[in-house]
Scaffold this motif. Structure first.
Motif, short mmCIF file in Angstrom:
data_model
loop_
_atom_site.label_atom_id
_atom_site.label_comp_id
_atom_site.label_asym_id
_atom_site.label_seq_id
_atom_site.Cartn_x
_atom_site.Cartn_y
_atom_site.Cartn_z
N LYS A 225 -3.48 -6.11 81.07
CA LYS A 225 -5.20 -6.68 80.16
C LYS A 225 -4.87 -7.86 81.70
CE LYS A 225 -5.77 -4.17 77.47
NZ LYS A 225 -7.23 -2.77 77.71
N TYR A 226 -5.07 -8.43 82.74
CA TYR A 226 -4.66 -9.80 83.65
C TYR A 226 -6.13 -9.83 83.85
CZ TYR A 226 -4.63 -11.31 88.26
OH TYR A 226 -4.49 -11.92 89.59
N LYS A 227 -6.83 -11.03 84.05
CA LYS A 227 -8.04 -11.46 84.03
C LYS A 227 -7.90 -12.59 85.05
CE LYS A 227 -12.02 -12.18 82.22
NZ LYS A 227 -13.03 -12.78 80.47
N ARG A 228 -8.80 -12.77 85.94
CA ARG A 228 -8.00 -13.52 87.04
C ARG A 228 -9.73 -14.56 86.43
NH1 ARG A 228 -7.14 -12.28 92.66
NH2 ARG A 228 -6.45 -10.01 92.61
N LYS A 229 -9.39 -16.53 86.74
CA LYS A 229 -9.83 -17.66 86.60
C LYS A 229 -11.35 -17.80 87.46
CE LYS A 229 -5.76 -20.50 85.40
NZ LYS A 229 -4.90 -21.38 85.72
N SER A 230 -10.49 -16.69 88.07
CA SER A 230 -12.23 -16.87 89.64
C SER A 230 -13.18 -16.12 89.17
CB SER A 230 -11.98 -17.08 90.47
OG SER A 230 -11.11 -15.47 90.67
N THR A 231 -12.60 -15.35 88.38
CA THR A 231 -14.01 -14.13 87.76
C THR A 231 -14.03 -14.15 85.94
OG1 THR A 231 -12.84 -12.10 88.17
CG2 THR A 231 -13.71 -13.12 90.33
N PRO A 232 -13.94 -15.01 85.10
CA PRO A 232 -14.26 -15.95 84.63
C PRO A 232 -15.04 -14.06 82.95
CG PRO A 232 -14.78 -17.29 84.67
CD PRO A 232 -14.98 -16.47 85.95
N ASN A 233 -16.15 -13.94 83.87
CA ASN A 233 -16.87 -12.87 83.19
C ASN A 233 -16.46 -11.21 83.68
OD1 ASN A 233 -18.55 -15.10 82.17
ND2 ASN A 233 -19.54 -15.30 84.29
N THR A 234 -15.79 -11.13 84.12
CA THR A 234 -14.86 -9.57 83.81
C THR A 234 -14.38 -9.61 83.28
OG1 THR A 234 -12.86 -10.43 85.55
CG2 THR A 234 -15.73 -9.73 86.61
N ALA A 235 -14.26 -7.76 82.78
CA ALA A 235 -13.54 -7.47 81.63
C ALA A 235 -12.18 -8.05 82.93
CB ALA A 235 -13.47 -6.08 81.65
N PRO A 236 -10.44 -7.60 82.03
CA PRO A 236 -9.54 -7.60 81.92
C PRO A 236 -9.17 -6.38 82.12
CG PRO A 236 -9.56 -7.82 79.69
CD PRO A 236 -11.46 -8.16 79.83
N VAL A 237 -7.79 -6.68 83.15
CA VAL A 237 -8.12 -4.75 83.99
C VAL A 237 -6.29 -5.21 84.34
CG1 VAL A 237 -9.59 -4.83 85.26
CG2 VAL A 237 -7.46 -6.23 86.56
N SER A 238 -5.74 -3.68 83.64
CA SER A 238 -4.23 -3.56 84.05
C SER A 238 -3.91 -3.03 85.40
CB SER A 238 -3.69 -2.58 82.74
OG SER A 238 -4.42 -3.33 81.63
N ALA A 239 -2.97 -3.01 86.20
CA ALA A 239 -3.00 -2.92 87.18
C ALA A 239 -1.23 -2.50 87.60
CB ALA A 239 -3.97 -3.63 88.11
N VAL A 240 -1.15 -1.48 88.57
CA VAL A 240 0.18 -1.93 89.65
C VAL A 240 -0.02 -2.97 90.98
CG1 VAL A 240 2.44 -1.24 90.41
CG2 VAL A 240 1.47 -0.11 87.99
N PHE A 241 0.85 -3.72 91.17
CA PHE A 241 0.35 -4.65 92.27
C PHE A 241 1.97 -4.53 93.55
CE2 PHE A 241 -1.85 -6.47 89.55
CZ PHE A 241 -3.42 -6.67 90.02
#
Length: 288
Positions: free
Chosen positions: A53-69
């Motif tokens: 449930k990762y959410k970027r500050k630069s794109t506050p209106n996008t839905a959070p995502v779960s991801a492997v980096f």
């Protein structure tokens, strides 16, 4: 640019727990304690970072995502995490030494960081979290369980493999472009005079991707490795030259295709076609 040589200095710099081992480090993120770096950095080791449930500050209106980096020693980590401190997550850090000693465990995904993250579904995120919980358990025990810990690392990597295949299939248009560009680059290569046989790295460099990433996409969509695709194209070209340009002898065709030694071309052709170039030419002529 700051380069962190070990887990201790990196963890201390960004606010992670002190590692218990110099070759493998496993832990959970505590987002409010993460230090926002102002400059790009590199780490001289490998990182697998899972953010839920990762959410970027630069794109506050996008839905959070779960991801492997993924981070590798040659990959620049851009300034700041740019993350709202609301996500949860885990990280696995691996030294070059442990990668080299256990290369069979890690396959090709560690260099995917320069291309794309692995986006997880909710069910996949739960699976990864469950495996990570077991990894933490054996990491925090004594080193007698080191083999068990590595086994769970292998399970994690195997899940990554399965989930990447799902991701490739979910958005084929994105990856079909890579396949098409690879195939066109192969055609372009042989539309010019050649001095040597092409290899996978050559086409990866042309497309601006790593050889592992290119190979995985090509294998997924063609059911053959990138090298097998190259070999198939060379054989196709060889057959055309043998039939359509009968003034060329086998040696000249070998050089035309980029073979350094004509004998190697003959052995390569025989292995792929079950006929020598001369036998194939004679058979093709007799059929016509």
């Amino acid at each position: 640019m700051k380069i962190y040589k070990d887990f201790v200095s990196y963890n201390q710099a960004i606010g992670l727990s002190k590692p218990l081992d110099n070759d493998i480090d496993v832990g959970y993120y505590d987002p409010p304690k993460i230090v926002i770096n102002t400059d790009p950095v590199k780490v001289d080791f490998y990182r697998i970072s899972i953010k839920i449930k990762y959410k970027r500050k630069s794109t506050p209106n996008t839905a959070p995502v779960s991801a492997v980096f993924f981070n590798t020693p040659d990959l620049i980590i851009e300034p700041g995490w740019d993350a709202e401190p609301t996500y949860t997550g885990m990280y696995l850090q691996l030294s070059k030494k442990i990668i080299n000693e256990n290369r069979f465990l890690f396959k090709t995904y560690l260099d995917y960081g320069r291309h794309e993250a692995l986006h997880l579904t909710d069910d996949e995120a739960e699976e990864v979290a469950a495996v990570f919980k077991l990894m933490i358990k054996y990491y925090e025990n004594d080193k007698n369980h080191f083999g068990v810990l590595l086994s769970y690392v292998n399970v994690l990597v195997s899940l990554v493999e399965a989930f990447y295949k799902r991701q490739f299939s979910t958005n084929p248009k994105q990856y079909n472009r890579v396949v098409t560009d690879f195939q066109q680059s192969l055609i372009d290569y042989y539309n010019e005079p050649v001095k040597q046989l092409p290899n996978v790295q050559y086409f990866a460099d042309r497309l601006g991707v790593t050889a592992n990433y290119l190979g995985d996409i090509i294998k997924h969509f063609t059911q053959k490795s990138a090298l097998e695709n190259i070999h198939d194209f060379i054989i196709k070209r060889a057959k055309e030259l043998l039939v359509e340009n009968q003034k060329l002898n086998t040696t000249e065709i070998a050089y035309e295709l980029g073979f350094e030694y004509p004998n190697y071309f003959s052995k390569f052709f025989k292995k792929q076609v079950n006929l020598t170039p001369k036998e194939f030419r004679l058979q093709a002529i007799s059929k016509n």
